[in-house]
Scaffold this motif. Structure first.
Motif, PDB file in Angstrom:
ATOM      1  N   ARG A   1      29.420 -10.247   6.518  1.00  7.89           N
ATOM      2  CA  ARG A   1      29.470  -9.950   7.952  1.00  7.89           C
ATOM      3  C   ARG A   1      30.479  -8.823   8.162  1.00  7.89           C
ATOM      4  NH1 ARG A   1      30.984 -14.478   9.408  1.00  7.89           N
ATOM      5  NH2 ARG A   1      29.041 -15.471  10.042  1.00  7.89           N
ATOM      6  N   THR A   2      30.103  -7.806   8.933  1.00  6.06           N
ATOM      7  CA  THR A   2      30.979  -6.661   9.157  1.00  6.06           C
ATOM      8  C   THR A   2      31.231  -6.484  10.651  1.00  6.06           C
ATOM      9  OG1 THR A   2      29.140  -5.086   9.306  1.00  6.06           O
ATOM     10  CG2 THR A   2      30.057  -5.512   7.111  1.00  6.06           C
ATOM     11  N   HIS A   3      32.418  -6.000  10.972  1.00  3.92           N
ATOM     12  CA  HIS A   3      32.794  -5.753  12.364  1.00  3.92           C
ATOM     13  C   HIS A   3      33.416  -4.366  12.452  1.00  3.92           C
ATOM     14  CE1 HIS A   3      32.459 -10.117  13.334  1.00  3.92           C
ATOM     15  NE2 HIS A   3      32.776 -10.223  12.060  1.00  3.92           N
ATOM     16  N   GLY A   4      32.784  -3.493  13.219  1.00  7.85           N
ATOM     17  CA  GLY A   4      33.335  -2.166  13.439  1.00  7.85           C
ATOM     18  C   GLY A   4      32.706  -1.065  12.617  1.00  7.85           C
ATOM     19  N   ALA A   5      31.755  -1.381  11.735  1.00  8.33           N
ATOM     20  CA  ALA A   5      31.129  -0.356  10.899  1.00  8.33           C
ATOM     21  C   ALA A   5      29.934   0.246  11.627  1.00  8.33           C
ATOM     22  CB  ALA A   5      30.685  -0.947   9.569  1.00  8.33           C
ATOM     23  N   THR A   6      29.831   1.577  11.608  1.00  8.79           N
ATOM     24  CA  THR A   6      28.667   2.245  12.184  1.00  8.79           C
ATOM     25  C   THR A   6      27.537   2.377  11.175  1.00  8.79           C
ATOM     26  OG1 THR A   6      29.626   4.387  11.585  1.00  8.79           O
ATOM     27  CG2 THR A   6      30.076   3.557  13.794  1.00  8.79           C
ATOM     28  N   ARG A   7      27.876   2.351   9.896  1.00 13.26           N
ATOM     29  CA  ARG A   7      26.871   2.435   8.840  1.00 13.26           C
ATOM     30  C   ARG A   7      27.417   1.744   7.599  1.00 13.26           C
ATOM     31  NH1 ARG A   7      25.936   5.795   4.549  1.00 13.26           N
ATOM     32  NH2 ARG A   7      23.772   6.078   3.885  1.00 13.26           N
ATOM     33  N   ARG A   8      26.547   1.006   6.915  1.00 12.42           N
ATOM     34  CA  ARG A   8      26.946   0.296   5.702  1.00 12.42           C
ATOM     35  C   ARG A   8      25.922   0.558   4.604  1.00 12.42           C
ATOM     36  NH1 ARG A   8      26.415  -4.381   9.742  1.00 12.42           N
ATOM     37  NH2 ARG A   8      24.840  -2.819  10.210  1.00 12.42           N
ATOM     38  N   ARG A   9      26.402   0.828   3.423  1.00 14.12           N
ATOM     39  CA  ARG A   9      25.523   1.045   2.280  1.00 14.12           C
ATOM     40  C   ARG A   9      25.870   0.036   1.188  1.00 14.12           C
ATOM     41  NH1 ARG A   9      25.135   6.302  -1.751  1.00 14.12           N
ATOM     42  NH2 ARG A   9      23.245   5.634  -2.871  1.00 14.12           N
ATOM     43  N   LEU A  10      24.883  -0.758   0.789  1.00 11.53           N
ATOM     44  CA  LEU A  10      25.067  -1.755  -0.249  1.00 11.53           C
ATOM     45  C   LEU A  10      24.198  -1.388  -1.451  1.00 11.53           C
ATOM     46  CD1 LEU A  10      25.990  -3.342   2.363  1.00 11.53           C
ATOM     47  CD2 LEU A  10      25.241  -5.410   1.181  1.00 11.53           C
ATOM     48  N   ILE A  11      24.798  -1.358  -2.613  1.00  9.73           N
ATOM     49  CA  ILE A  11      24.074  -1.149  -3.866  1.00  9.73           C
ATOM     50  C   ILE A  11      24.313  -2.372  -4.745  1.00  9.73           C
ATOM     51  CG2 ILE A  11      23.868   0.251  -5.961  1.00  9.73           C
ATOM     52  CD1 ILE A  11      24.699   2.662  -4.352  1.00  9.73           C
ATOM     53  N   LEU A  12      23.238  -3.005  -5.170  1.00  4.80           N
ATOM     54  CA  LEU A  12      23.314  -4.174  -6.037  1.00  4.80           C
ATOM     55  C   LEU A  12      22.480  -3.903  -7.273  1.00  4.80           C
ATOM     56  CD1 LEU A  12      24.182  -7.135  -6.492  1.00  4.80           C
ATOM     57  CD2 LEU A  12      22.122  -7.833  -5.245  1.00  4.80           C
ATOM     58  N   GLY A  13      23.045  -4.127  -8.445  1.00  6.78           N
ATOM     59  CA  GLY A  13      22.324  -3.821  -9.679  1.00  6.78           C
ATOM     60  C   GLY A  13      22.683  -4.762 -10.806  1.00  6.78           C
ATOM     61  N   VAL A  14      21.868  -4.736 -11.856  1.00  5.09           N
ATOM     62  CA  VAL A  14      22.105  -5.544 -13.045  1.00  5.09           C
ATOM     63  C   VAL A  14      21.843  -4.691 -14.289  1.00  5.09           C
ATOM     64  CG1 VAL A  14      21.566  -7.761 -11.960  1.00  5.09           C
ATOM     65  CG2 VAL A  14      19.724  -6.421 -13.011  1.00  5.09           C
ATOM     66  N   ASP A  15      22.560  -5.008 -15.342  1.00  8.24           N
ATOM     67  CA  ASP A  15      22.282  -4.475 -16.676  1.00  8.24           C
ATOM     68  C   ASP A  15      21.681  -5.599 -17.512  1.00  8.24           C
ATOM     69  OD1 ASP A  15      23.300  -1.982 -16.076  1.00  8.24           O
ATOM     70  OD2 ASP A  15      25.307  -2.456 -16.807  1.00  8.24           O
ATOM     71  N   TYR A  16      20.597  -5.296 -18.241  1.00  2.00           N
ATOM     72  CA  TYR A  16      19.960  -6.285 -19.094  1.00  2.00           C
ATOM     73  C   TYR A  16      20.445  -6.132 -20.532  1.00  2.00           C
ATOM     74  CZ  TYR A  16      16.783  -6.908 -15.137  1.00  2.00           C
ATOM     75  OH  TYR A  16      16.251  -7.152 -13.895  1.00  2.00           O
ATOM     76  N   ASP A  17      20.199  -7.177 -21.341  1.00  2.00           N
ATOM     77  CA  ASP A  17      20.636  -7.146 -22.726  1.00  2.00           C
ATOM     78  C   ASP A  17      19.813  -6.200 -23.587  1.00  2.00           C
ATOM     79  OD1 ASP A  17      18.310  -8.570 -22.680  1.00  2.00           O
ATOM     80  OD2 ASP A  17      19.084 -10.360 -23.698  1.00  2.00           O
ATOM     81  N   ASP A  18      18.673  -5.709 -23.087  1.00  2.00           N
ATOM     82  CA  ASP A  18      17.872  -4.766 -23.852  1.00  2.00           C
ATOM     83  C   ASP A  18      18.210  -3.306 -23.523  1.00  2.00           C
ATOM     84  OD1 ASP A  18      16.841  -4.532 -21.328  1.00  2.00           O
ATOM     85  OD2 ASP A  18      14.792  -5.129 -21.847  1.00  2.00           O
ATOM     86  N   GLY A  19      19.260  -3.088 -22.733  1.00  2.00           N
ATOM     87  CA  GLY A  19      19.693  -1.732 -22.417  1.00  2.00           C
ATOM     88  C   GLY A  19      19.178  -1.192 -21.109  1.00  2.00           C
ATOM     89  N   ARG A  20      18.248  -1.886 -20.445  1.00  2.00           N
ATOM     90  CA  ARG A  20      17.726  -1.416 -19.174  1.00  2.00           C
ATOM     91  C   ARG A  20      18.628  -1.845 -18.023  1.00  2.00           C
ATOM     92  NH1 ARG A  20      13.527  -3.807 -17.450  1.00  2.00           N
ATOM     93  NH2 ARG A  20      13.703  -5.601 -18.837  1.00  2.00           N
ATOM     94  N   SER A  21      18.461  -1.168 -16.901  1.00  2.00           N
ATOM     95  CA  SER A  21      19.180  -1.523 -15.679  1.00  2.00           C
ATOM     96  C   SER A  21      18.199  -1.544 -14.521  1.00  2.00           C
ATOM     97  CB  SER A  21      20.309  -0.534 -15.386  1.00  2.00           C
ATOM     98  OG  SER A  21      21.263  -0.530 -16.426  1.00  2.00           O
ATOM     99  N   GLU A  22      18.596  -2.199 -13.438  1.00  2.00           N
ATOM    100  CA  GLU A  22      17.770  -2.262 -12.234  1.00  2.00           C
ATOM    101  C   GLU A  22      18.687  -2.333 -11.032  1.00  2.00           C
ATOM    102  OE1 GLU A  22      13.538  -4.400 -11.064  1.00  2.00           O
ATOM    103  OE2 GLU A  22      14.783  -5.219 -12.663  1.00  2.00           O
ATOM    104  N   ILE A  23      18.385  -1.531  -9.993  1.00  2.00           N
ATOM    105  CA  ILE A  23      19.242  -1.488  -8.814  1.00  2.00           C
ATOM    106  C   ILE A  23      18.401  -1.537  -7.552  1.00  2.00           C
ATOM    107  CG2 ILE A  23      21.023  -0.146 -10.002  1.00  2.00           C
ATOM    108  CD1 ILE A  23      20.077   2.280  -8.392  1.00  2.00           C
ATOM    109  N   VAL A  24      19.042  -1.937  -6.454  1.00  2.00           N
ATOM    110  CA  VAL A  24      18.459  -1.845  -5.120  1.00  2.00           C
ATOM    111  C   VAL A  24      19.528  -1.236  -4.219  1.00  2.00           C
ATOM    112  CG1 VAL A  24      19.134  -4.226  -4.590  1.00  2.00           C
ATOM    113  CG2 VAL A  24      17.359  -3.111  -3.243  1.00  2.00           C
ATOM    114  N   ASP A  25      19.126  -0.246  -3.443  1.00  2.00           N
ATOM    115  CA  ASP A  25      20.040   0.529  -2.596  1.00  2.00           C
ATOM    116  C   ASP A  25      19.625   0.325  -1.142  1.00  2.00           C
ATOM    117  OD1 ASP A  25      21.599   2.408  -1.312  1.00  2.00           O
ATOM    118  OD2 ASP A  25      21.339   3.937  -2.839  1.00  2.00           O
ATOM    119  N   ASN A  26      20.534  -0.238  -0.334  1.00  2.00           N
ATOM    120  CA  ASN A  26      20.213  -0.575   1.046  1.00  2.00           C
ATOM    121  C   ASN A  26      21.240   0.034   1.982  1.00  2.00           C
ATOM    122  OD1 ASN A  26      19.347  -1.744   3.430  1.00  2.00           O
ATOM    123  ND2 ASN A  26      20.205  -3.754   2.981  1.00  2.00           N
TER     124      ASN A  26
END
Length: 300
Positions: free
Chosen positions: A162-187
């Motif tokens: 929960r945020t108070h006072g922000a005009t814009r927020r950017r969230l990046i959530l990602g994971v690294d896998y054990d096979d060397g790949r990665s995956e992210i979501v940018d919101n």
């Protein structure tokens, strides 16, 4: 050492308790009011396409909940103003609101005959739940790194706050896998909603080795208050698995066999190499030799 009179001790306790004004709404009632407001807003958002849920609708919903609890707008304003001056109490209040909402969610799910497996199994967030972003700070958010989380392939992650006072927020959530790949979501989110969240569906065929996340906020006020930070871990659900549409996959470098020739023997080595450009790759596959221009003969 003199013993303090009993009257003095009682007076000190009364002064300590008087830090919380008697005219503000009790904490237990505030928990119920704020939980009801969030539920009502969630129903309104789901019922409308999105843009129709504006500030006027939100104000009507809030007034309706207050009327149902027999609380005036003035009482609510003064109570929120007191919590704004007492951030520790504010943090405790919203923690209880979150617990109340979680209990109601389980209650409604059970009444609807849904399985308990649809809810979060654990909260993986290992850091503080609250953050203040000041205009004078060098950083305008936070970066998170969680090594070897205890989750299974195909589980889902949700990062919310929960945020108070922000005009814009950017969230990046990602994971690294054990096979060397990665995956992210940018919101990126600039709506007036206090809650902001993003979710990521993990691969069903790879083990998550690391979770990483980043929060960046923009604001015009001197400070942004962020609370109730959670990183919820949900077990695999076939329904939710097919909803992941905004994730970006980052592949690991591919292996290729490179022939190495020396004076004594010719051997093949398994190594990492950068893929050649398309033209040279096609030429190699067609076994074409580069053409060289020969100088034209002079005629006498």
């Amino acid at each position: 050492m003199k013993r303090l009179p009993v009257i003095f001790l009682v007076s000190a306790m009364m002064v300590a308790c008087s830090d919380r004004p008697a005219d503000i709404i009790p904490e237990s009632e505030m928990v119920e009011i704020l939980a009801d407001i969030q539920i009502a807003e969630a129903y309104e958002r789901n019922g409308n396409a999105g843009p129709e849920f504006n500030g006027a609708n939100r104000e009507l919903i809030g007034r309706g909940v207050l009327m149902d609890h027999g609380v005036s707008v003035e009482e609510m304003d003064s109570t929120l103003a007191w919590y704004g001056r007492n951030m520790d109490e504010y943090s405790k209040l919203y923690k209880k609101v979150d617990q109340r909402l979680a209990a109601l969610q389980q209650k409604y799910a059970k009444a609807a005959g849904e399985s308990d497996n649809g809810g979060p199994s654990t909260d993986l967030w290992p850091y503080g739940r609250h953050l203040v972003v000041d205009r004078n700070q060098l950083t305008q958010g936070l970066v998170v790194n969680i090594q070897l989380p205890d989750i299974s392939p195909g589980d889902r992650l949700m990062w919310k706050m929960r945020t108070h006072g922000a005009t814009r927020r950017r969230l990046i959530l990602g994971v690294d896998y054990d096979d060397g790949r990665s995956e992210i979501v940018d919101n990126s989110n600039s709506s007036p909603e206090l809650w902001v969240e993003t979710s990521l569906q993990t691969d069903t065929l790879a083990k998550v080795k690391r979770i990483f996340a980043m929060l960046d906020v923009e604001h015009t006020v001197p400070r942004v208050f962020i609370d109730s930070i959670q990183l919820l871990h949900y077990p695999f659900s076939i329904e939710e698995f097919h909803k992941s549409g905004y994730q970006r996959k980052i592949g690991a470098p591919a292996r290729k066999i490179v022939e190495v020739e020396d004076s004594t023997k010719k051997e093949k080595q398994d190594t990492l190499a950068v893929a050649p450009p398309a033209e040279s790759a096609n030429a190699e596959r067609l076994n074409l030799q580069p053409q060289t221009k020969t100088p034209a003969k002079r005629t006498k």
